[in-house]
Design a protein around this motif. Structure first.
Motif, PDB file in Angstrom:
ATOM      1  N   ILE A 143      30.793  67.783  46.201  1.00 45.16           N
ATOM      2  CA  ILE A 143      32.170  67.330  46.418  1.00 45.16           C
ATOM      3  C   ILE A 143      32.793  68.086  47.581  1.00 45.16           C
ATOM      4  CG2 ILE A 143      34.493  67.315  45.416  1.00 45.16           C
ATOM      5  CD1 ILE A 143      33.136  66.824  42.684  1.00 45.16           C
ATOM      6  N   ALA A 144      32.586  69.407  47.607  1.00 43.19           N
ATOM      7  CA  ALA A 144      33.143  70.230  48.686  1.00 43.19           C
ATOM      8  C   ALA A 144      32.575  69.815  50.039  1.00 43.19           C
ATOM      9  CB  ALA A 144      32.849  71.703  48.415  1.00 43.19           C
ATOM     10  N   ALA A 145      31.284  69.451  50.073  1.00 42.00           N
ATOM     11  CA  ALA A 145      30.659  69.035  51.330  1.00 42.00           C
ATOM     12  C   ALA A 145      31.307  67.763  51.872  1.00 42.00           C
ATOM     13  CB  ALA A 145      29.161  68.828  51.124  1.00 42.00           C
ATOM     14  N   ILE A 146      31.644  66.830  50.971  1.00 41.29           N
ATOM     15  CA  ILE A 146      32.319  65.609  51.400  1.00 41.29           C
ATOM     16  C   ILE A 146      33.720  65.928  51.913  1.00 41.29           C
ATOM     17  CG2 ILE A 146      33.322  63.438  50.579  1.00 41.29           C
ATOM     18  CD1 ILE A 146      30.936  63.127  48.726  1.00 41.29           C
ATOM     19  N   LYS A 147      34.428  66.803  51.209  1.00 37.23           N
ATOM     20  CA  LYS A 147      35.796  67.137  51.623  1.00 37.23           C
ATOM     21  C   LYS A 147      35.824  67.811  52.983  1.00 37.23           C
ATOM     22  CE  LYS A 147      38.104  67.448  47.148  1.00 37.23           C
ATOM     23  NZ  LYS A 147      38.892  68.308  46.232  1.00 37.23           N
ATOM     24  N   ARG A 148      34.764  68.551  53.298  1.00 36.45           N
ATOM     25  CA  ARG A 148      34.722  69.207  54.611  1.00 36.45           C
ATOM     26  C   ARG A 148      34.616  68.190  55.738  1.00 36.45           C
ATOM     27  NH1 ARG A 148      31.826  73.324  51.695  1.00 36.45           N
ATOM     28  NH2 ARG A 148      29.817  72.334  52.114  1.00 36.45           N
ATOM     29  N   ARG A 149      34.197  66.991  55.437  1.00 34.84           N
ATOM     30  CA  ARG A 149      34.103  65.935  56.458  1.00 34.84           C
ATOM     31  C   ARG A 149      35.399  65.146  56.585  1.00 34.84           C
ATOM     32  NH1 ARG A 149      28.845  65.287  54.039  1.00 34.84           N
ATOM     33  NH2 ARG A 149      29.442  63.415  52.902  1.00 34.84           N
ATOM     34  N   TRP A 150      36.338  65.394  55.716  1.00 35.81           N
ATOM     35  CA  TRP A 150      37.586  64.656  55.757  1.00 35.81           C
ATOM     36  C   TRP A 150      38.434  65.102  56.942  1.00 35.81           C
ATOM     37  CZ3 TRP A 150      39.705  64.517  50.034  1.00 35.81           C
ATOM     38  CH2 TRP A 150      38.844  63.748  49.266  1.00 35.81           C
ATOM     39  N   PRO A 151      39.309  64.214  57.446  1.00 37.34           N
ATOM     40  CA  PRO A 151      40.181  64.589  58.569  1.00 37.34           C
ATOM     41  C   PRO A 151      41.123  65.709  58.172  1.00 37.34           C
ATOM     42  CG  PRO A 151      40.810  62.458  57.655  1.00 37.34           C
ATOM     43  CD  PRO A 151      39.498  62.817  57.031  1.00 37.34           C
ATOM     44  N   LYS A 152      41.352  66.626  59.085  1.00 32.62           N
ATOM     45  CA  LYS A 152      42.182  67.798  58.808  1.00 32.62           C
ATOM     46  C   LYS A 152      43.620  67.614  59.273  1.00 32.62           C
ATOM     47  CE  LYS A 152      38.816  70.423  57.234  1.00 32.62           C
ATOM     48  NZ  LYS A 152      37.945  69.450  56.629  1.00 32.62           N
ATOM     49  N   THR A 153      43.888  66.548  59.991  1.00 30.66           N
ATOM     50  CA  THR A 153      45.234  66.330  60.510  1.00 30.66           C
ATOM     51  C   THR A 153      45.749  64.971  60.073  1.00 30.66           C
ATOM     52  OG1 THR A 153      44.348  65.413  62.576  1.00 30.66           O
ATOM     53  CG2 THR A 153      44.819  67.764  62.525  1.00 30.66           C
ATOM     54  N   GLY A 154      47.039  64.744  60.303  1.00 33.44           N
ATOM     55  CA  GLY A 154      47.662  63.487  59.927  1.00 33.44           C
ATOM     56  C   GLY A 154      48.387  63.624  58.605  1.00 33.44           C
ATOM     57  N   ASN A 155      49.335  62.710  58.342  1.00 30.21           N
ATOM     58  CA  ASN A 155      50.048  62.802  57.075  1.00 30.21           C
ATOM     59  C   ASN A 155      49.162  62.325  55.934  1.00 30.21           C
ATOM     60  OD1 ASN A 155      50.220  59.942  56.687  1.00 30.21           O
ATOM     61  ND2 ASN A 155      51.973  59.866  58.063  1.00 30.21           N
ATOM     62  N   MET A 156      49.642  62.485  54.691  1.00 27.19           N
ATOM     63  CA  MET A 156      48.807  62.253  53.518  1.00 27.19           C
ATOM     64  C   MET A 156      48.288  60.824  53.445  1.00 27.19           C
ATOM     65  SD  MET A 156      47.478  63.865  51.014  1.00 27.19           S
ATOM     66  CE  MET A 156      48.438  65.371  51.071  1.00 27.19           C
ATOM     67  N   ASP A 157      49.149  59.847  53.730  1.00 26.91           N
ATOM     68  CA  ASP A 157      48.714  58.460  53.633  1.00 26.91           C
ATOM     69  C   ASP A 157      47.671  58.122  54.688  1.00 26.91           C
ATOM     70  OD1 ASP A 157      50.088  57.762  51.429  1.00 26.91           O
ATOM     71  OD2 ASP A 157      51.756  56.807  52.458  1.00 26.91           O
ATOM     72  N   THR A 158      47.874  58.604  55.923  1.00 24.45           N
ATOM     73  CA  THR A 158      46.912  58.344  56.995  1.00 24.45           C
ATOM     74  C   THR A 158      45.560  58.929  56.650  1.00 24.45           C
ATOM     75  OG1 THR A 158      48.677  58.368  58.647  1.00 24.45           O
ATOM     76  CG2 THR A 158      46.425  58.688  59.437  1.00 24.45           C
ATOM     77  N   ARG A 159      45.553  60.172  56.171  1.00 26.44           N
ATOM     78  CA  ARG A 159      44.289  60.811  55.795  1.00 26.44           C
ATOM     79  C   ARG A 159      43.625  60.059  54.660  1.00 26.44           C
ATOM     80  NH1 ARG A 159      45.519  66.591  54.139  1.00 26.44           N
ATOM     81  NH2 ARG A 159      43.264  66.675  53.869  1.00 26.44           N
ATOM     82  N   SER A 160      44.444  59.600  53.691  1.00 26.66           N
ATOM     83  CA  SER A 160      43.885  58.893  52.540  1.00 26.66           C
ATOM     84  C   SER A 160      43.170  57.619  52.973  1.00 26.66           C
ATOM     85  CB  SER A 160      44.999  58.558  51.546  1.00 26.66           C
ATOM     86  OG  SER A 160      44.506  57.774  50.488  1.00 26.66           O
ATOM     87  N   LYS A 161      43.770  56.859  53.894  1.00 25.02           N
ATOM     88  CA  LYS A 161      43.159  55.622  54.353  1.00 25.02           C
ATOM     89  C   LYS A 161      41.854  55.885  55.093  1.00 25.02           C
ATOM     90  CE  LYS A 161      47.594  53.243  54.608  1.00 25.02           C
ATOM     91  NZ  LYS A 161      48.678  52.760  55.478  1.00 25.02           N
ATOM     92  N   GLN A 162      41.823  56.990  55.875  1.00 22.60           N
ATOM     93  CA  GLN A 162      40.589  57.340  56.574  1.00 22.60           C
ATOM     94  C   GLN A 162      39.500  57.749  55.592  1.00 22.60           C
ATOM     95  OE1 GLN A 162      42.787  60.154  59.243  1.00 22.60           O
ATOM     96  NE2 GLN A 162      41.412  59.324  60.783  1.00 22.60           N
TER      97      GLN A 162
END
Length: 390
Positions: A143-162
């Motif tokens: 799970i942590a490995a996947i989260k490390r690939r998530w975008p680090k910037t942008g507001n919560m909704d933008t990050r969620s959609k990505q």
């Protein structure tokens, strides 16, 4: 909620049950925690643990040829942190170890730079905790490995959609597996003090109230009366009183402008969105732009926002508000309300993670609860506000 986040948040809720726990705690008994650190001969190590009488204890021991020793008294097994030359405040720091102390003689063999894999003996509760960690660790790491690939910037909704387009199916499957491991352990270890600790954030795991009560009722009497047993019980009671359509608990607090904010004063006039946050909470800060949008869109239609911070450092609190431009609505800080009972509002609203957003209607009833974390989106809240103000 992941086991890592459970660990990070567990210490935050300590004071919410201190008074009731003090009245029903187990008898005090001595403990010893001693051992050897290889790779370092001198300096100090710290043992931090919760104790009802003394609240939060930070004990220091000096290394002598790498050897250390701690002694004290406990009212049953309790969560503790064994800390060396840490490089950060992260729970993942290589010289920090979460463990369970209990009234007995415990020994530890530790390597400098690898406290995480310390070999600890003597504590049945710690052994059970390690058995659980050994089973869940591969899933948590994935799970942590996947989260490390998530975008680090942008507001919560933008990050969620990505994020939804990245590893979504795998991530959901892993979260499900993690929860299955956790609750399988709880169900099969009803006499373990680890079980109520793992259950402390059952609401974030999507566990229904009836299922939580059934698990809690299966615990032995000693486990129910342990620190985390009482945490679970009081959180269930608090959640029961803050479900949707229940009256919102009243409060009076002073805000950053010096005004007394009375929740009752909004009754019959406005919807109120309570925003429980902290300057150190990254998901909270990521939501700030969207909260500004909501306030701009709905304030003229009858929405008020009240932000309640758990910060104890006024400078960090003020700086976060300034950086996020959230002075537009009532901002309530702890240091402005020092005479108030510690964590009373958070306790009454059963807030155990940040951010938590609670929507209250004009009749003073709770109509929505949105509990946060790295995965929180604003979609449900947005839909509810569109429905209310259409």
């Amino acid at each position: 909620m992941s086991i890592r986040k459970t660990i990070l948040l567990a210490g935050v809720i300590f004071f919410s049950v201190i008074e009731s726990y003090a009245q029903r705690a187990l008898a005090r008994a001595p403990f010893e925690f001693a051992g050897m650190i290889s790779g370092r001969d001198t300096g100090i190590v710290v043992l931090e643990y919760s104790d009802v009488s003394a609240k939060w204890i930070q004990d220091t021991a000096h290394l002598v040829n790498g050897k250390f020793g701690f002694k004290g008294e406990l009212q049953g097994p309790t969560q503790a942190y064994f800390v060396g030359n840490v490089r950060s405040m992260s729970m993942d720091d290589p010289n920090r170890k979460l463990l369970f102390l209990e009234p007995c003689k415990m020994t530890a063999e530790v390597s400098e730079g690898d406290f995480r894999h310390a070999r600890i003996a003597g504590s049945r509760t710690q052994q059970e905790f390690e058995e659980f960690n050994n089973e869940i660790e591969p899933v948590s790491e994935a799970i942590a490995a996947i989260k490390r690939r998530w975008p680090k910037t942008g507001n919560m909704d933008t990050r969620s959609k990505q994020v939804k387009g990245q590893d979504a199916a795998t991530f959901d499957s892993l979260i499900k597996e993690e929860n299955q491991i956790k609750y399988r352990f709880i169900a099969s270890h009803t006499n373990s003090f680890v079980s109520p600790y793992l259950m402390s954030f059952y609401r974030n795991d999507g566990v229904l109230e009836d299922s939580a009560k059934k698990l809690y009722n299966s615990f032995s009497t000693d486990v129910k009366n342990s620190y985390f047993g009482l945490v679970v019980r009081e959180k269930m009671q608090a959640h029961e009183s803050t479900r949707a359509r229940y009256p919102a608990p009243a409060f009076v607090r002073r805000d950053s402008r010096g005004s007394l904010i009375r929740l009752s004063s909004f009754k019959g006039k406005s919807y109120v969105l309570l925003d429980f946050w902290a300057s150190w909470c990254h998901p909270c800060r990521a939501m700030s732009p969207h909260l500004r949008e909501l306030y701009s869109t709905y304030h003229s239609k009858g929405l008020e926002i009240i932000s309640l911070s758990v910060d104890t450092d006024p400078e960090k609190w003020k700086r976060a508000i300034a950086e996020d431009s959230t002075w537009g609505w009532a901002q309530i800080g702890k240091y402005l309300n020092e005479g108030a009972k510690r964590d009373e509002v958070e306790h009454n609203y059963a807030v155990i993670s940040w951010p938590t957003l609670i929507l209250i209607d004009k009749q003073g009833n709770i109509v929505g609860r949105y509990t946060g974390g790295e995965d929180l989106t604003m979609e449900d809240l947005d839909n509810k506000l569109r429905e209310v103000f259409r």
